[in-house]
Design an enzyme around this catalytic site. Structure first.
Site, short mmCIF file in Angstrom:
data_model
loop_
_atom_site.label_atom_id
_atom_site.label_comp_id
_atom_site.label_asym_id
_atom_site.label_seq_id
_atom_site.Cartn_x
_atom_site.Cartn_y
_atom_site.Cartn_z
CD GLU A 75 43.33 42.25 41.24
OE1 GLU A 75 42.27 41.91 40.71
OE2 GLU A 75 43.45 42.44 42.47
CD GLU A 87 45.40 43.36 35.08
OE1 GLU A 87 45.01 42.54 35.94
OE2 GLU A 87 44.64 43.91 34.28
CB CYS A 122 38.12 39.72 44.06
SG CYS A 122 39.87 39.89 43.87
CB SER A 128 42.21 43.66 37.56
OG SER A 128 42.83 42.39 37.45
CE LYS A 151 33.07 35.42 44.63
NZ LYS A 151 34.18 35.62 43.68
CD GLU A 155 32.94 35.30 40.05
OE1 GLU A 155 32.86 34.59 41.10
OE2 GLU A 155 33.85 36.10 39.86
CD GLU A 165 30.21 30.59 26.29
OE1 GLU A 165 30.87 29.55 26.11
OE2 GLU A 165 29.06 30.58 26.77
CB CYS A 175 33.82 38.44 51.30
SG CYS A 175 34.61 39.07 49.83
#
Lengths: 150, 602, 590
Positions: free
Chosen positions: C283, C286, C304, C324, C363, C366, C371, C518
């Site tokens: 990231e 990026e 994230c 991102s 999560k 997630e 795919e 988190c």
């Protein structure tokens, strides 16, 4: 119905603070109830979450989520009407129309509703069909009222 | 006529005066129309035209004598008469005899208008049935908007509040908070914008004062609201009206539009610095929205759930701005008070409860209708003198005031002089003005269950004492009226009542136990009879009834057996007929089918 | 300041303080079920009633402010009558609540159960209600709703609508039939705009909303010899797990957690902090590429957080180009385990079961969102996610005495982490870690002070301008989805005005869905509020401070990953394994 556009309602009310209920009144006036897809369009057009709209429509007994019957029969169950036998009218309507309170007959012609006081206590018990008010109704008169709309 | 100037109210009055010599008025409130007044009105209108009679047929709002609808009042030939129970045929006679010949129609029930409403004093209802609710000129003719003009061009906001203070007017919605004090709080509260709101969400099932006033005299309420707005420094008013009152909404909207046309609502009204605008917001079927904080939430387009106070609406109301909320009847008194002076109003009534109060007297009463009486009038006067006593010669059981938040008043207390204080001492409340008369055929436990059922239906569901407490109390009452009550249920009811009164967030929850507490206070015996003897004195509680066949009267015809839908009647024509109580569903068909009155319920 | 008395004790409070908070100042805890410090008081439960001397009324302590008019007044918070009233209200709530404590997701951890115990409720005098479990909603496989256990306190609605701006939950109906559910008749949570952040479950006082429990599935895998089991722990787990074992918030248990995981039977124990470092490489690169070469639009927004990604796809699809493409650290770890690690250890990825321990309910969603979460053939990169709460239960089920375990280390090659990786667990941490690396990569100079205080703390929105050797980088950090609106509106306005690079509001934006990040995720131990958030955050910054390396690019094992396997950040292999794509989604499926 084809000319009805929920966006016009939204346009009218979206800049008036707190006007969701007014917009819903107009929507229900047009469609007869608040269909889910119209509620979704209204939410987008008024920039209000669908959750807010459902919170409101399920709170207020006036708003309906399902299509109403063609003729809405409202039996008043205010105190005066109750004392003067409104319950027997409800029973009679249920019996003759073969529907429960709040439900619509299978042919969609009648919807039976119980309402809390239409403010006509002096002529109790009262039945309202559409905008017509029937006063001092007795169970014997129920079939005549029904046949007016068949 | 466009925007009218300060001195033009009198001009309108002058124009109107000519038309006031002769007229026909038809009471056209919702209940009048229900009774057939619209037919009578249309008939009169077309006949007058057809016959070329020189008389105007007008509409009026609720005249109050609702039991005698349709009502037609006629001023002609030097006589002013109120005709009762008029139908089209009778209306024809009125035209033939009264209008054409100048004679009152004989052989009918009528009252000289001057003799109407004995024992009453009409202030809030002063124009109801008199003005044409759909004509602002008619209101102006009756001194409408004079008080407003005087206040905003000659007085000060404090001057208005001072008059209100002198009048001693207290909120007519039920709680009885002094109006001048509310306005003072509103006036003192700081804010760039303030609102005055008329609470027209008449929720008490069994009361219709507000509907009648809005349908009969909308301008009086508008004028009261504007005076209040001027007093507190608000330039915007909201009417919060029940959606169930379409006629009231229509007439109110028309009245607002007329005011805008005359510039009475608008900018720099009568050339003063005062500007005002009014918007109607509709309720949508929630009794709890009569509670101030819930009403505010509803105007904001949200669920009508109450919020804790403080902050009080006068500090933070609609959209967080200072807001004063007044009831319809309260506002309809205001212009009368300002015209005649606060002292005049304050001279009426009792020491602490000033002025008059409108009641909707209904139920088992002979002459049901709206009455407006000076505070301090006794209940007995209202029930027996003004409203003709109990209907059908039945025995008085109780009067219920305050609707779902109120309580019952028994025969022993009929001499009570009506005031906020006296009704409170009896365990009831003034309420908004519902007065339900009950007779010996009514079951007190059933009544308590009815009111509680209402509160359970109408609870917003936010706070647990009311949401769960009400529902469990209703369950207990159902158990009692179904014949399964236990004596400790009474204790449980009282326990929940206490918790609901003290721990509920809003007035609805805090007062919902009142009908139960009040009936327990005066009629505990009836509860105990339901529980211990499994009997209902009034024969209302179906499940406690037993149908029996009197063998000495029974001719063994077998009709009852044939008509019984559940085959609960055993026996045959040779032996005797007996009702199996376990099978019986208490439908009563056996009673109606018996030609010999041999089946009774007890 | 206003002077009042609480039960005879003088207390001075600021105007506007509630009676509840004033009482706390003098060691009086007034019972309440609906009030939570994170949300506006709804005054729903009716337990906190108190009296004022001289007034016939009762007041809700949770929501009644003490104003200047109350100066000199005295409140009574307990007397026989108040105790009676509270008891009756509690009995009513209990009468309406299923008597299922033994089998409840909140057994031993329930605010209602606790109050019932404290009030010594031995009998409920009122009729119990009929319980019907057909309404339970486990459609999201992340958060389960059991409406029967709902006491209608409204905390979840407040959190979902006002704190998170998601509006998945709302009040439906009224009176006794009031229910909390998505907006529609028989609409399941999975068909609603829910982003699975789990803040509703973290705030629910009872067992009406709790995490979908996957512990049984993990036990099954651990007991099956045919699997090679790996596990990763997220940054925020280490400083909160201790709370479930009686420790203060913020105590770092990293090495005991590794030990416990081995005892549970995992074959390899990794740390998500390692892939947090990898995330910074990807990231961060990026960002540098977008910032210095303009390869794609700025601002760059971090991804994230799966709840935030879900939110963006539903509510802010128009800023998708700013997202991102880097996967979250969990997914990077999943992909690397079944590729890099499997190849390294010569294990067939098909027999690897990859478990992760996360502070987060989203999560769980997630791992199967699309795919892209299957980087190696068609198997999921991560197989099962356990929240911190589930993990604590597993440790207890296994009878492991966590607190006295000897410290152990994580397994190579995906175990070593830097201070930059560990602070991923709190709001501002991803930004700070990125800045540490970006600074050094852009300037090729050593950063003297790695601590960027401006992006730290629990404020909902933090903004800063960072000087990178003369270049100003404007950054913003938001936590709590309700705070994102402000950022999005500004970006949209800027885009509408022509996207002038000179006036760009920010170049780099970090978003975490849960307030505080988190550390206060929807799967963390119960009872979160700001005091706990602050302590948990301190725990992570302490871990950072004590780390040998404090910038991700200095992590030797990360360097090894790139030199041996990926080549360079943003390489083709990186793109295949560590990056993803996004799609616009509807808020309501029905």
């Amino acid at each position: 119905m084809s000319e009805f556009n929920v966006n016009e309602i939204a346009e009218k009310w979206k800049d008036v603070p707190g006007s969701l209920i007014m917009a819903l009144h107009e929507l229900q006036e047009e469609v007869g109830y608040i269909p889910r897809n119209e509620a979704m369009k209204l939410a987008t057009a008024m920039n209000i979450s669908l959750a807010r709209i459902y919170e409101v429509i399920t709170f207020y007994s006036f708003f309906k989520l399902e299509a109403p019957g063609k003729h809405k029969i409202q039996v008043c169950m205010g105190t005066a009407c109750y004392l003067k036998g409104a319950q027997s009218l409800v029973d009679e309507f249920k019996n003759q129309l073969k529907v429960d309170e709040g439900c619509t007959t299978s042919d969609g012609n009648f919807q039976l509703e119980i309402v809390r006081c239409v403010g006509c206590c002096s002529i109790a018990p009262v039945v309202v069909v559409g905008e017509k008010v029937y006063s001092k109704v007795t169970p014997d008169e129920v079939s005549a009222i029904i046949s007016e709309y068949e | 006529m466009g925007i009218i100037q300060k001195d033009e109210l009198e001009k309108i009055q002058g124009n109107m005066a000519e038309k006031e010599n002769t007229w026909i008025k038809v009471g056209m409130a919702t209940c009048g129309i229900a009774a057939g007044a619209d037919k009578v009105y249309n008939y009169l209108k077309s006949e007058v035209e057809k016959r070329g009679l020189n008389i105007e047929v007008r509409t009026a709002g609720c005249i109050g004598n609702c039991y005698a609808e349709p009502l037609v009042e006629v001023k002609a030939g030097g006589k002013q008469i109120m005709y009762n129970l008029v139908d089209e045929e009778f209306a024809g006679k009125i035209l033939d005899q009264h209008i054409v010949q100048g004679e009152a129609v004989s052989g009918s029930t009528y009252v000289e208008s001057a003799d109407l409403n004995p024992g009453q004093m009409r202030i809030a209802l002063r124009h109801c049935g008199i003005v044409d609710p759909e004509s602002i000129d008619s209101y102006i003719y009756n001194d409408g908007y004079i008080a407003l003009r005087k206040a905003i061009t000659e007085s000060t906001p404090q001057g208005v509040i001072d008059e209100m203070k002198a009048s001693g007017l207290r909120g007519r919605g039920g709680a009885g908070f002094p109006t001048f004090l509310k306005w003072t709080f509103g006036a003192k509260s700081k804010g760039d914008e303030k609102y005055i709101i008329c609470n027209a969400d008449e929720g008490d099932p069994g009361a219709y004062m507000d509907r009648s006033i809005l349908e009969g005299d909308p301008h009086a309420v508008i004028e009261g609201m504007m005076l209040g707005g001027y007093a507190i420094g608000a330039n915007k008013g909201f009417f919060y009206v029940r959606a169930e009152y379409p006629l009231a909404i229509r007439r109110l909207q028309k009245a607002i539009d007329e005011c805008k046309g005359y510039g009475i609502i608008g900018n720099k009204i009568f050339g003063s610095d005062f500007s005002f605008d009014i918007e109607i917001r509709l309720g949508a079927g929630a009794f709890v929205c009569g509670e101030e904080t819930a009403l505010i939430a509803s105007i904001e387009g949200k669920r009508g759930t109450p919020s804790p106070r403080p902050p009080f609406p006068t500090d933070s109301g609609v959209f967080g701005k200072p807001s004063v909320i007044n009831n319809v009847e309260t506002l309809s008194n205001v212009s009368a008070i300002l015209l005649k002076g606060g002292e005049w109003y304050g001279s009426i009534g009792t020491e602490k409860s000033k002025g008059t109060k409108v009641f909707a007297v209904t139920g088992k009463i002979k002459n049901a209708g709206l009455v407006e009486i000076p505070m301090g009038t006794s209940l007995k006067t209202v029930v027996y003198d003004i409203c003709g006593g109990i209907a059908n010669g039945k025995k008085y059981l109780a009067v219920q005031t305050g609707g779902p938040s109120g309580g019952v008043i028994t025969e022993d207390y009929l001499d009570t002089e009506i005031s906020y204080e006296s009704l409170g001492e009896l365990g009831s409340i003034m309420g908004s003005g519902g007065m339900i008369v009950m007779d010996e055929d009514d079951c007190i436990v059933d009544i308590a269950k009815f009111y509680l059922g209402f509160c359970v239906d109408e609870s917003c569901g936010k706070c647990s004492p009311c949401r769960i407490g009400g529902q469990r109390m209703l369950g207990i009452l159902e158990k009692i009226t179904d014949g399964h009550g236990e004596i400790e249920d009474i204790q449980k009811l009282k326990k929940i009542c206490e918790a609901m009164k003290k721990a509920s967030l809003c007035g609805l929850g805090q007062t919902a136990p009142n009908p139960v507490l009040s009936t327990l206070r005066y009629f505990e015996r009836e509860y105990i009879d339901h529980i211990e003897k499994k009997s209902c004195r009034a024969g209302v509680c179906q499940k406690l009834l037993q149908y029996k066949i009197l063998l000495d009267k029974c001719k063994k015809c077998g009709k009852c057996q044939k008509n019984c839908p559940v085959d609960a009647i055993e026996g045959d024509r040779k032996s005797e007929f007996v009702i199996d109580q376990d099978k019986c569903i208490k439908c009563g068909l056996c009673v109606t089918s018996c030609p010999f009155d041999a089946v009774i319920k007890e | 300041m206003i002077n009042v008395k609480i039960d005879g004790i003088d207390v001075q409070v600021e105007e506007g303080t509630t009676i509840l908070d004033a009482a706390k100042k003098v060691q009086v805890n007034i019972p309440t079920l609906c009030k939570h410090p994170d949300v506006t008081a709804t005054a729903a439960c009716g337990l906190c009633v108190v009296k004022m001397v001289g007034s016939p009324k009762t007041f809700r302590a949770c929501s009644t402010p003490i104003t200047k008019f109350e100066d000199g007044k005295e409140y009574i918070t307990r007397d026989a009558e108040l105790v009676d009233i509270r008891r009756t209200v509690l009995e009513l709530i209990l009468a309406d609540h299923p008597n299922e404590c033994f089998t409840c997701g909140r057994n031993n951890n329930c605010e209602l159960q606790k109050l019932a115990a404290e009030f010594g409720i031995r009998d409920i005098p009122f009729e119990p209600k009929d319980v019907d479990h057909t309404d339970d909603d486990d459609s999201t496989c992340t958060i389960k709703l059991e409406p029967n256990k709902c006491i209608k306190c409204g905390r979840c609605v407040e959190v979902c609508q006002n704190v998170q701006d998601v509006h998945a939950l709302c009040f439906m109906g009224r009176g006794y039939d009031t229910a909390i559910s998505p907006a529609g008749e028989n609409l399941s949570l999975a068909d609603s705009p829910c982003v699975r952040c789990g803040q509703c479950s973290a705030h629910c006082p009872t067992g009406a909303i709790f995490e979908h429990d996957d512990t049984r599935a993990v036990w099954d895998i651990l007991n099956d010899d045919k699997y090679y089991t790996t596990v990763q722990i997220a940054p925020a787990v280490r400083i909160a797990l201790g709370e479930a074992f009686g420790l203060e918030p913020g105590v770092n248990l990293t090495k005991k957690i590794y030990a416990a995981l081995r005892r549970l039977g995992f074959n390899a124990v990794f740390d998500t902090n390692y892939t947090a470092d990898v995330t910074i490489m990807e990231e961060g690169s990026e960002f540098i590429s977008r910032f210095t070469k303009g390869t794609a639009p700025l601002p760059l927004i971090t991804t994230c957080c799966p709840a935030w990604v879900d939110y963006m796809e539903k509510y802010a699809c128009d800023v998708m180009e700013n997202f991102s493409t880097a996967k979250s650290p969990q997914q990077m770890m999943g992909a690397l385990i079944k590729s890099y690690y499997a190849e390294n250890k010569k294990i067939d990825p098909a027999i690897i079961k990859s478990i992760s321990i996360m502070p987060c309910t989203a999560k769980k969603y997630e791992i199967q969102r699309d795919e892209n979460m299957k980087s190696v053939s068609d198997i999921q990169d991560v197989d099962i996610v356990l929240t911190t709460r589930e993990f604590s239960r597993m440790i207890k089920q296994a009878g492991i005495d966590l607190l006295t375990l000897a410290d152990e280390e994580a397994d190579s090659i995906l175990g070593q982490y830097t201070g930059a990786g560990t602070i991923f667990g709190n709001s501002g941490g991803v930004m700070e870690a990125a800045l540490r690396t970006a600074y050094e990569l852009i300037t090729e100079k050593e950063l003297n002070n790695v601590e960027f205080q401006a992006v730290r703390g629990i404020e909902g929105v933090k903004e800063a301008v960072i000087d990178i050797d003369g270049i100003s980088v404007k950054v913003a950090v938001a936590s709590g989805l309700g705070n994102v609106h402000f950022l999005l509106e500004k970006i949209r306005a800027w885009k509408e005005a022509g996207s002038n690079p000179e006036t760009i509001p920010w170049h780099f934006i970090e978003v975490m869905a849960c307030p505080g990040g988190c550390i206060a995720g929807g799967g963390q131990p119960y009872g979160v509020q700001d005091t706990k958030r602050i302590k948990r955050i301190e725990g992570l910054y302490t871990d950072d401070k004590q780390s040998e390396f404090r910038s991700s690019h200095k992590n030797p094992m990360v360097q090894k990953l790139y030199s041996e396997y990926l080549g360079a950040p943003l390489s083709e292999k990186s793109h295949h394994l560590l990056h993803t794509t996004y799609t616009c989604r509807v808020t309501y499926k029905k």
